[in-house]
Design an enzyme around this catalytic site. Structure first.
Site, PDB file in Angstrom:
ATOM      1  N   ARG A 112     -24.795 -10.562  26.244  1.00 52.41           N
ATOM      2  CA  ARG A 112     -24.054 -11.542  25.442  1.00 52.41           C
ATOM      3  C   ARG A 112     -23.705 -11.135  24.010  1.00 52.41           C
ATOM      4  N   ASP A 114     -32.789  -9.006  39.536  1.00 46.49           N
ATOM      5  CA  ASP A 114     -31.578  -8.612  38.818  1.00 46.49           C
ATOM      6  C   ASP A 114     -30.402  -9.207  39.593  1.00 46.49           C
ATOM      7  N   ILE A 115     -29.814 -10.263  39.051  1.00 50.38           N
ATOM      8  CA  ILE A 115     -28.788 -10.965  39.832  1.00 50.38           C
ATOM      9  C   ILE A 115     -27.496 -10.155  39.964  1.00 50.38           C
ATOM     10  N   CYS A 157     -31.334 -18.824  24.734  1.00 51.65           N
ATOM     11  CA  CYS A 157     -30.927 -20.187  25.132  1.00 51.65           C
ATOM     12  C   CYS A 157     -31.686 -20.634  26.384  1.00 51.65           C
ATOM     13  N   THR A 172     -24.596 -10.251   4.271  1.00 51.09           N
ATOM     14  CA  THR A 172     -23.632  -9.264   4.791  1.00 51.09           C
ATOM     15  C   THR A 172     -22.365  -9.927   5.331  1.00 51.09           C
ATOM     16  N   LYS A 181     -16.142 -12.898  29.679  1.00 47.43           N
ATOM     17  CA  LYS A 181     -16.210 -14.367  29.831  1.00 47.43           C
ATOM     18  C   LYS A 181     -14.849 -14.925  30.275  1.00 47.43           C
ATOM     19  N   THR A 202     -17.973 -19.165  26.398  1.00 48.44           N
ATOM     20  CA  THR A 202     -17.961 -18.971  24.947  1.00 48.44           C
ATOM     21  C   THR A 202     -16.654 -19.489  24.348  1.00 48.44           C
ATOM     22  N   GLN A 223     -19.369 -22.396  24.621  1.00 45.40           N
ATOM     23  CA  GLN A 223     -20.301 -22.634  23.514  1.00 45.40           C
ATOM     24  C   GLN A 223     -19.906 -21.838  22.265  1.00 45.40           C
ATOM     25  N   TYR A 274     -17.341  -7.958  25.485  1.00 44.64           N
ATOM     26  CA  TYR A 274     -18.194  -9.065  25.948  1.00 44.64           C
ATOM     27  C   TYR A 274     -17.354 -10.328  26.162  1.00 44.64           C
ATOM     28  N   HIS A 275     -16.560 -10.703  25.151  1.00 52.48           N
ATOM     29  CA  HIS A 275     -15.751 -11.920  25.287  1.00 52.48           C
ATOM     30  C   HIS A 275     -14.760 -11.785  26.449  1.00 52.48           C
ATOM     31  N   ASP A 315     -35.176 -14.028  36.009  1.00 55.55           N
ATOM     32  CA  ASP A 315     -34.829 -13.139  34.888  1.00 55.55           C
ATOM     33  C   ASP A 315     -35.290 -11.727  35.246  1.00 55.55           C
ATOM     34  N   SER A 321     -13.605  -9.054  22.041  1.00 56.51           N
ATOM     35  CA  SER A 321     -14.524  -7.936  22.293  1.00 56.51           C
ATOM     36  C   SER A 321     -14.620  -7.763  23.804  1.00 56.51           C
TER      37      SER A 321
HETATM   38  P1  NAD Z   1     -30.030 -13.623  25.858  1.00 61.13           P
HETATM   39  O1  NAD Z   1     -29.589 -12.214  25.987  1.00 61.13           O
HETATM   40  O2  NAD Z   1     -31.085 -13.964  24.873  1.00 61.13           O
HETATM   41  O3  NAD Z   1     -30.519 -14.167  27.288  1.00 61.13           O
HETATM   42  C1  NAD Z   1     -29.973 -13.748  28.513  1.00 61.13           C
HETATM   43  C2  NAD Z   1     -31.114 -13.660  29.517  1.00 61.13           C
HETATM   44  O4  NAD Z   1     -30.577 -13.263  30.785  1.00 61.13           O
HETATM   45  C3  NAD Z   1     -32.149 -12.617  29.131  1.00 61.13           C
HETATM   46  O5  NAD Z   1     -33.449 -13.123  29.248  1.00 61.13           O
HETATM   47  C4  NAD Z   1     -31.901 -11.480  30.108  1.00 61.13           C
HETATM   48  O6  NAD Z   1     -33.061 -10.725  30.382  1.00 61.13           O
HETATM   49  C5  NAD Z   1     -31.382 -12.233  31.335  1.00 61.13           C
HETATM   50  N1  NAD Z   1     -30.518 -11.416  32.187  1.00 61.13           N
HETATM   51  C6  NAD Z   1     -29.467 -10.667  31.801  1.00 61.13           C
HETATM   52  N2  NAD Z   1     -28.931 -10.048  32.870  1.00 61.13           N
HETATM   53  C7  NAD Z   1     -29.640 -10.425  33.947  1.00 61.13           C
HETATM   54  C8  NAD Z   1     -29.573 -10.116  35.326  1.00 61.13           C
HETATM   55  N3  NAD Z   1     -28.655  -9.265  35.808  1.00 61.13           N
HETATM   56  N4  NAD Z   1     -30.449 -10.689  36.166  1.00 61.13           N
HETATM   57  C9  NAD Z   1     -31.390 -11.550  35.700  1.00 61.13           C
HETATM   58  N5  NAD Z   1     -31.520 -11.873  34.396  1.00 61.13           N
HETATM   59  C10 NAD Z   1     -30.655 -11.300  33.525  1.00 61.13           C
HETATM   60  O7  NAD Z   1     -28.713 -14.487  25.587  1.00 61.13           O
HETATM   61  P2  NAD Z   1     -28.584 -16.012  25.073  1.00 61.13           P
HETATM   62  O8  NAD Z   1     -28.313 -15.975  23.622  1.00 61.13           O
HETATM   63  O9  NAD Z   1     -29.687 -16.803  25.605  1.00 61.13           O
HETATM   64  O10 NAD Z   1     -27.235 -16.425  25.788  1.00 61.13           O
HETATM   65  C11 NAD Z   1     -27.248 -16.983  27.089  1.00 61.13           C
HETATM   66  C12 NAD Z   1     -25.823 -17.230  27.559  1.00 61.13           C
HETATM   67  O11 NAD Z   1     -25.176 -18.112  26.646  1.00 61.13           O
HETATM   68  C13 NAD Z   1     -24.990 -15.952  27.609  1.00 61.13           C
HETATM   69  O12 NAD Z   1     -24.227 -15.926  28.784  1.00 61.13           O
HETATM   70  C14 NAD Z   1     -24.100 -16.051  26.398  1.00 61.13           C
HETATM   71  O13 NAD Z   1     -22.865 -15.432  26.642  1.00 61.13           O
HETATM   72  C15 NAD Z   1     -23.959 -17.538  26.204  1.00 61.13           C
HETATM   73  N6  NAD Z   1     -23.726 -17.885  24.781  1.00 61.13           N
HETATM   74  C16 NAD Z   1     -24.667 -17.570  23.832  1.00 61.13           C
HETATM   75  C17 NAD Z   1     -24.422 -17.878  22.491  1.00 61.13           C
HETATM   76  C18 NAD Z   1     -25.384 -17.529  21.396  1.00 61.13           C
HETATM   77  O14 NAD Z   1     -25.043 -17.711  20.204  1.00 61.13           O
HETATM   78  N7  NAD Z   1     -26.579 -17.037  21.701  1.00 61.13           N
HETATM   79  C19 NAD Z   1     -23.232 -18.546  22.148  1.00 61.13           C
HETATM   80  C20 NAD Z   1     -22.296 -18.870  23.148  1.00 61.13           C
HETATM   81  C21 NAD Z   1     -22.564 -18.524  24.468  1.00 61.13           C
HETATM   82  N1  USQ Z   2     -20.295 -11.664  10.710  1.00 60.45           N
HETATM   83  C1  USQ Z   2     -20.439 -11.397   9.360  1.00 60.45           C
HETATM   84  N2  USQ Z   2     -21.606 -10.849   8.941  1.00 60.45           N
HETATM   85  C2  USQ Z   2     -22.635 -10.570   9.797  1.00 60.45           C
HETATM   86  C3  USQ Z   2     -22.480 -10.843  11.173  1.00 60.45           C
HETATM   87  C4  USQ Z   2     -21.284 -11.390  11.594  1.00 60.45           C
HETATM   88  O1  USQ Z   2     -19.542 -11.645   8.533  1.00 60.45           O
HETATM   89  O2  USQ Z   2     -23.671 -10.072   9.330  1.00 60.45           O
HETATM   90  C5  USQ Z   2     -19.033 -12.278  11.191  1.00 60.45           C
HETATM   91  C6  USQ Z   2     -18.364 -11.515  12.321  1.00 60.45           C
HETATM   92  O3  USQ Z   2     -17.511 -10.494  11.839  1.00 60.45           O
HETATM   93  C7  USQ Z   2     -17.630 -12.645  13.034  1.00 60.45           C
HETATM   94  C8  USQ Z   2     -18.518 -13.868  12.825  1.00 60.45           C
HETATM   95  O4  USQ Z   2     -19.377 -13.544  11.729  1.00 60.45           O
HETATM   96  O5  USQ Z   2     -16.408 -12.896  12.404  1.00 60.45           O
HETATM   97  C9  USQ Z   2     -19.348 -14.261  14.006  1.00 60.45           C
HETATM   98  O6  USQ Z   2     -20.149 -13.172  14.446  1.00 60.45           O
HETATM   99  P1  USQ Z   2     -21.451 -13.425  15.335  1.00 60.45           P
HETATM  100  O7  USQ Z   2     -22.098 -12.090  15.590  1.00 60.45           O
HETATM  101  O8  USQ Z   2     -22.268 -14.490  14.734  1.00 60.45           O
HETATM  102  O9  USQ Z   2     -20.828 -14.072  16.670  1.00 60.45           O
HETATM  103  P2  USQ Z   2     -20.059 -13.436  17.921  1.00 60.45           P
HETATM  104  O10 USQ Z   2     -19.980 -11.970  17.854  1.00 60.45           O
HETATM  105  O11 USQ Z   2     -18.777 -14.171  18.064  1.00 60.45           O
HETATM  106  O12 USQ Z   2     -20.991 -13.787  19.162  1.00 60.45           O
HETATM  107  C10 USQ Z   2     -21.910 -14.882  19.197  1.00 60.45           C
HETATM  108  C11 USQ Z   2     -22.829 -14.673  20.399  1.00 60.45           C
HETATM  109  C12 USQ Z   2     -22.013 -14.707  21.685  1.00 60.45           C
HETATM  110  C13 USQ Z   2     -21.219 -16.003  21.749  1.00 60.45           C
HETATM  111  C14 USQ Z   2     -20.364 -16.201  20.494  1.00 60.45           C
HETATM  112  C15 USQ Z   2     -19.767 -17.589  20.441  1.00 60.45           C
HETATM  113  O13 USQ Z   2     -23.504 -13.425  20.279  1.00 60.45           O
HETATM  114  O14 USQ Z   2     -22.885 -14.625  22.811  1.00 60.45           O
HETATM  115  O15 USQ Z   2     -20.380 -16.008  22.877  1.00 60.45           O
HETATM  116  O16 USQ Z   2     -21.217 -16.099  19.325  1.00 60.45           O
HETATM  117  S1  USQ Z   2     -18.168 -17.584  19.683  1.00 60.45           S
HETATM  118  O17 USQ Z   2     -18.251 -16.823  18.430  1.00 60.45           O
HETATM  119  O18 USQ Z   2     -17.847 -18.970  19.434  1.00 60.45           O
HETATM  120  O19 USQ Z   2     -17.267 -16.935  20.600  1.00 60.45           O
END
Ligand code: NAD
Ligand code: USQ
Length: 405
Positions: free
Chosen positions: A101, A74-75, A12, A261, A193, A145, A216, A189-190, A31, A187
């Protein structure tokens, strides 16, 4: 505006940095390349061939004429370096993407659970403490999230962060209040947040920090207008069982003719947003800071909701690839409904993209183009929420009672 993008090399963060730079903002990326190191740990790489961060910003300078500066900090660990950068750069806004994440990654082992909690909580607390110590009035925009609300079937629409409650007092009267929506993480992770939310609550109350928390949904897609301009700018595409998210995984699987899957019955309903809308939302959030003295501003960054099996059926009917219903490695409700309020960002100007054939086709095209880079052995989700020997233990179910009028 001067915008510090923490985690600006990620899925993102990179397209957001480019988008803000294209809009004329001065962007500085921080980063520590942790995400690239996790790829090495998991022995997997982005389906798309991403350039190094220094090559990325050099290419952007050549294409757009705009500079994006980079600091490798590294923040979570290097507080003084972060504070020095904030002091010197004097950002108007900081966007905080820099957390671990992936839910499955956070559940892989006790080491991953501890790493995710220690890392994410320290990262967020360091950013907040550094803003306070800098003495500057900086707007913090954080990526939260939808998963903080959880996926219980209470039938009510999920509000944007705050829930209206009525509290009965001892004298027989009652008061109306708005409280943070109860946390119901699925999870480790969640869970981090939901803990971030309390840190924001405290620093806002105690230090008056201006904070926007964007809850998001699952981001799908890969390319944005800016990343499409040159292959050296291409965004990452995670497809593996830990970091790949469901819709992108299904589209890749369809391109490879790999059975889709679906976990369990696929009855899980989730919120989705396209990456192009993610970058637009960040632009809107940065441009619309809360005023001083107001509580944490929470927006649901969501375009639409879908049930996992409906997505699989739709992709299967378009491509002819079969759907495989496999044992769910997660501990989650087999079926849930999800209604989400998402008006705030629309009121600011978001016109969200819905799942459209052209966009789905674009991902399938990318998947086909880079299919030779896919390691099929990395597709299965192998991270389990509960070790097999423990699966007889029933989860704690919180009963929901309903008052009828
Ligand atoms: P990502 O892992 O691709 O990107 C995270 C970036 O942060 C990476 O480049 C990583 O190297 C950097 N980073 C991690 N720890 C660090 C640290 N201590 N110091 C400096 N840099 C660091 O993840 P993303 O998919 O881009 O997600 C970004 C944010 O958005 C996350 O907080 C995630 O929870 C949130 N989010 C993502 C999704 C999704 O579907 N990808 C959905 C909802 C929320
Ligand atoms: N799922 C499947 N098949 C797969 C992968 C996942 O059925 O091959 C299912 C999972 O069991 C789950 C759903 O799809 O029920 C979503 O899984 P996901 O891996 O797409 O999403 P999630 O683990 O929730 O995490 C992702 C991002 C995370 C973000 C979150 C937003 O990795 O950073 O916070 O989406 S949310 O889901 O709205 O909380």
């Amino acid at each position: 505006m001067r915008v510090l993008v923490l985690g600006g090399d990620g899925f993102c963060g990179w397209p957001t940095s480019l988008h803000l730079s294209a809009q004329g903002h001065d962007v500085h990326i921080v980063d520590n390349l942790l995400r690239r190191k996790i790829d090495v740990e998991l022995e997997v790489s982005s389906l798309t061939p991403i350039s190094s961060l220094s090559e990325r910003v050099k290419a952007w300078k050549g294409i757009s004429g705009s500079d994006i500066k980079v600091s490798q900090i590294d923040i979570a660990e290097q507080y003084d370096a972060l504070l020095d950068l904030i002091t010197a750069y004097r950002p108007d806004a900081i966007i905080h993407f820099a957390e671990i994440r992936a839910a499955p990654y956070s559940m892989k082992s006790s080491r991953h659970k501890r790493l995710t909690v220690n890392h994410n909580i320290s990262a967020t607390n360091n950013v907040l403490a550094a803003i306070v110590e800098s003495g500057q009035d900086i707007h913090l925009v954080h990526l939260g999230t939808m998963g903080v609300y959880g996926y219980s079937n209470h039938g009510a629409t999920i509000p944007e962060g705050y829930l209206k409650v009525n509290v009965d007092l001892q004298d027989g009267t009652s008061i109306n209040q708005e409280i943070l929506h109860p946390a119901h993480p699925g999870s480790i992770y969640h869970t981090t947040k939901t803990m971030d939310q309390l840190l924001f609550y405290f620093y806002n109350k105690n230090d008056g920090l201006r904070i926007t928390d964007l809850h998001q949904g699952i981001v799908w897609g890969t390319q944005t207008r800016e990343t499409r301009r040159d292959e050296r700018l291409i965004n990452r595409f995670d497809y593996d069982g830990d970091y790949g998210t469901v819709l992108n995984r299904f589209l890749l699987q369809a391109a490879l003719e790999y059975p889709l899957t679906v976990h369990g019955s696929g009855g899980q309903t989730r919120a989705f947003i396209h990456i192009q809308d993610t970058v637009r939302c960040l632009e809107l959030a940065v441009s619309n800071p809360p005023s001083n003295g107001t509580r944490v501003q929470i927006f649901n960054q969501v375009a639409e909701t879908h049930r996992v099996r409906d997505l699989a059926t739709m992709i299967s009917s378009k491509t002819g690839v079969e759907v495989a219903y496999i044992e769910n490695p997660r501990r989650e409700a087999a079926e849930n409904d999800l209604k989400v309020e998402n008006q705030c960002l629309q009121d600011l100007g978001l016109n969200p993209t819905k799942l459209a054939d052209a966009l789905l086709e674009e991902i399938v095209e990318i998947s086909r183009h880079y299919r030779h880079r896919c390691d099929l052995s990395k597709i299965p989700c192998v991270s389990r929420w509960v070790a097999p020997r423990e699966t007889t233990i029933d989860p704690v179910v919180v009963p929901l009672s309903r008052k009828r009028a």
